[in-house]
Enzyme design. Structure first.
Site, PDB file in Angstrom:
ATOM      1  CE  LYS A  78     -85.649 -69.167  20.197  1.00 21.65           C
ATOM      2  NZ  LYS A  78     -87.093 -69.447  19.896  1.00 21.65           N
ATOM      3  N   GLY A 180     -89.317 -52.756  17.838  1.00 22.20           N
ATOM      4  CA  GLY A 180     -88.897 -53.336  17.196  1.00 22.20           C
ATOM      5  C   GLY A 180     -89.961 -54.092  15.833  1.00 22.20           C
ATOM      6  CB  VAL A 181     -90.963 -52.932  13.657  1.00 21.91           C
ATOM      7  CG1 VAL A 181     -92.365 -51.902  14.360  1.00 21.91           C
ATOM      8  CG2 VAL A 181     -90.167 -51.977  13.052  1.00 21.91           C
ATOM      9  N   GLY A 182     -90.001 -55.696  13.173  1.00 21.19           N
ATOM     10  CA  GLY A 182     -88.480 -56.933  11.929  1.00 21.19           C
ATOM     11  C   GLY A 182     -90.720 -58.291  12.041  1.00 21.19           C
ATOM     12  CB  VAL A 184     -93.115 -60.721  15.131  1.00 23.37           C
ATOM     13  CG1 VAL A 184     -94.510 -60.630  16.804  1.00 23.37           C
ATOM     14  CG2 VAL A 184     -92.829 -61.872  14.833  1.00 23.37           C
TER      15      VAL A 184
HETATM   16  N1  PHE Z   1     -89.022 -69.120  17.049  1.00 22.31           N
HETATM   17  C1  PHE Z   1     -90.181 -68.828  17.225  1.00 22.31           C
HETATM   18  C2  PHE Z   1     -90.891 -68.808  18.297  1.00 22.31           C
HETATM   19  O1  PHE Z   1     -90.345 -68.840  19.797  1.00 22.31           O
HETATM   20  C3  PHE Z   1     -90.846 -69.290  16.258  1.00 22.31           C
HETATM   21  C4  PHE Z   1     -90.855 -71.397  16.521  1.00 22.31           C
HETATM   22  C5  PHE Z   1     -91.691 -71.738  17.368  1.00 22.31           C
HETATM   23  C6  PHE Z   1     -90.057 -71.702  15.920  1.00 22.31           C
HETATM   24  C7  PHE Z   1     -90.818 -72.807  17.360  1.00 22.31           C
HETATM   25  C8  PHE Z   1     -89.591 -72.510  15.757  1.00 22.31           C
HETATM   26  C9  PHE Z   1     -90.699 -74.231  16.585  1.00 22.31           C
HETATM   27  O2  PHE Z   1     -91.704 -69.042  18.792  1.00 22.31           O
END
Ligand code: PHE
Length: 348
Positions: A78, A180-182, A184
């Site tokens: 991440k 949270g209404v972003g 998703v």
């Molecule tokens: N950030 C989102 C998640 O945590 C979507 C995502 C998935 C972005 C995989 C990049 C890679 O699931």
């Protein structure tokens, strides 16, 4: 930060300080047993830099579990951009180009996509510097928003949870509180509204909550009154750690099922929920719709219907997890973790 890294059970943390914007950039690589690390990049203003590092580490760990659960050959990673203030315009473009160069320097050891605070357009900017970015397709740099796909997985997961408890997954008349209404939360609220659920919306941006509530015929509750609001399902779709030792005794829901990553402050919160009789849909399972869609939609000739079908399959995965948890009298998080352990050991 030295202690945080020393104690972490992940593989490594790439750290860069971006002088022009006074931004700390972290890329945490948690476990690459199943393949190269892939995970979103988050941008936020953190109270202290250490919080950004902790976020990167915990989110990367969640990605390891997510990939193992949905059976994709990626590892957990991440990115986090700890900015001073949310950048706009040219400043934003320059920042993401520099982050893109950092990603490129890892030569595919980590690839990124959108997450909280970053957009598909930011990914298009990153793609000017590296191919190791997801959610951008073709020469025209057409962007793919994973949000609605994540929402679809959460919607399916909410139904699986209701069915496990009530024997029926009818949403009619059920109250779902969407926090949270972003990217998703908003599509999720729309799907729930269309399925005749009673939707209660909370957002730090009260006007945004109000506008969506009007659109779908829902209600609103102020962001500081989410915990304690009576509902069937509490769906956290914003930042993490809203479910913790302080809030759990105050919850007035039967189910916690939302899209936020790291909904629990610590693993023991899963046992606290279990002891209170609240069914928890593990975050990295129910929110894996975006992670499912991004790689699949990049393949040649993707069919959106196939991708959606696969995401609807989360219902079956969660049902298995809930059943294993009931059988073994453990929390669903424990049951989900066991599946991940089996995958990482290659037993499954
Ligand atoms: N950030 C989102 C998640 O945590 C979507 C995502 C998935 C972005 C995989 C990049 C890679 O699931």
């Amino acid at each position: 930060m030295r202690d945080l890294i020393a104690r972490w059970r992940g593989e490594s943390v790439v750290t860069a300080y971006d002088e022009p914007s006074d931004t700390w950039m972290f890329i945490a690589l948690h476990d690459t047993t199943l393949g190269p690390a892939m995970g979103g990049v988050r941008m936020r203003v953190y109270p202290v830099i250490e919080d950004a590092l902790i976020d990167a580490m915990r989110l990367a760990e969640g990605m390891t579990y997510k990939w193992a659960t949905i059976g994709f050959g990626f590892g957990g990673g991440k990115g986090v951009l700890a900015v001073r203030a949310i950048p706009t315009g040219d400043e934003r473009i320059r920042l993401f180009r520099r982050f893109g160069r950092l990603v490129e320097s890892l030569r595919g050891g980590y690839s990124c996509g959108p997450d909280l605070g970053t957009t598909p357009e930011d990914m298009a900017t990153i793609s000017l510097e590296t191919t190791h970015v997801h959610g951008v397709r073709g020469e025209g740099r057409e962007t793919v928003d994973p949000g609605p796909f994540t929402a679809l997985g959460v919607f399916s997961g909410i139904k699986a949870a209701l069915r496990h408890i009530d024997g029926s997954d009818a949403l009619d008349g059920k109250t779902v509180l969407v926090e949270g209404v972003g990217d998703v939360g908003a599509p999720l609220a729309r799907m729930l509204g269309a399925a005749n659920a009673r939707v209660v919306i909370a957002d730090l941006d009260a006007a945004r909550a109000q506008a969506l509530a009007e659109e779908i015929g829902g209600e609103t509750v102020s962001a500081d009154r989410v915990i304690g609001t009576v509902c069937d399902v509490y769906a956290p779709c914003a930042v993490g750690a809203t479910v913790n030792a302080t809030t759990i005794p105050l919850l007035q829901c039967r189910i916690v099922a939302g899209s936020a990553n790291n909904q629990l402050f610590e693993p023991a919160d899963a046992d606290r929920l279990h002891a209170r009789g609240v069914l928890y849909a593990p975050d990295y399972v129910i929110n894996a719709g975006g992670a499912t869609a991004l790689p699949l939609l990049e393949m040649e000739d993707p069919s959106e219907e196939d991708v959606r079908g696969r995401i609807r399959g989360f219902d079956a995965i969660l049902t298995e997890i809930f059943e294993e948890a009931s059988r073994d009298a453990c929390s669903p998080l424990e049951a989900a973790h066991r599946r991940v352990e089996r995958r990482l050991r290659g037993d499954d």
